[in-house]
Design a protein around this motif. Structure first.
Motif: not given
Length: 161
Positions: A76-77, A110-112
Motif C-alpha cells: 500500500d506504498e 490502492e496505495v495509501k
C-alpha cells in the motif's frame, strides 16, 4: 515553440507507460540531468520490474521526450525513484503532470502513501512537491553524491492518498 516560461498546453503532452524500447532515450535524458546517471540497462531493469509504475511525457509538437518518472508500488506504498524533465520543458507543468499521473496510477492500486527523496537545495522541485500536498517525513544526511562537491542532504516527502 512557446517561450520557456509559458505553461505547456496539456493537450500537447501525452503521458505514456515507459517501455524498454525507450530506455536509451530515457537514459540520455537522465545523463543530462543527474550525476551519477542511470544507464539504459538500469532504466530497463527499473521499468520492467513487476512493481514498476513508470511513465514518459511526450510532447506532440515538436515530438520529443519531455520527461520521465520512474516509480514503484509495494503493497500500500509507492515511491518515486527518479523523475526528470528536459531542460527546455522545465517549469512548464511537465513535472506536475507526471507526478499527478503517477498519483492516479497509485490510487488505482490502492496505495495509501507516496514517497520520494529530493535534494534539499533543489528548491524548484521541493516547491512543486509541496504544492501537490507532499509533507516532510524525514531527512537523509549526505544522501546525494555529487561530482566535485560535497554530498547533499535529501528531504523525504510523503503524500497521503
Amino acid at each position: 515553440m512557446c517561450p520557456a516560461d509559458t505553461p505547456l498546453n496539456p493537450k500537447n503532452l501525452s503521458l505514456l507507460w515507459a517501455s524498454p524500447d525507450r530506455a536509451e532515450e530515457i537514459a540520455a535524458l537522465h545523463a543530462q540531468l543527474f550525476d551519477p546517471a542511470w544507464d539504459a540497462s538500469s532504466i530497463t531493469e527499473s521499468i520492467e520490474h513487476p512493481a514498476s509504475a513508470s511513465f514518459i511525457a511526450q510532447v506532440r509538437d515538436p515530438r520529443s521526450l519531455a520527461g520521465f518518472i520512474i516509480g514503484r508500488i509495494a503493497a500500500d506504498e509507492a515511491e518515486i525513484l527518479s523523475i526528470g524533465v528536459a531542460p527546455e520543458w522545465q517549469r512548464r507543468g511537465v513535472g506536475r503532470q507526471m507526478v499527478e499521473g503517477l498519483v492516479r496510477a497509485a490510487r488505482r492500486a490502492e496505495v495509501k502513501r507516496l514517497f520520494l527523496e529530493v535534494a534539499t537545495d533543489n528548491t524548484a522541485a521541493v516547491a512543486l512537491y509541496k504544492s501537490l500536498g507532499f509533507k516532510k517525513a524525514g531527512t537523509r544526511n549526505g544522501y546525494y553524491q555529487r561530482a566535485g562537491s560535497e554530498k547533499a542532504d535529501a528531504v523525504i516527502l510523503a503524500l497521503g492518498l
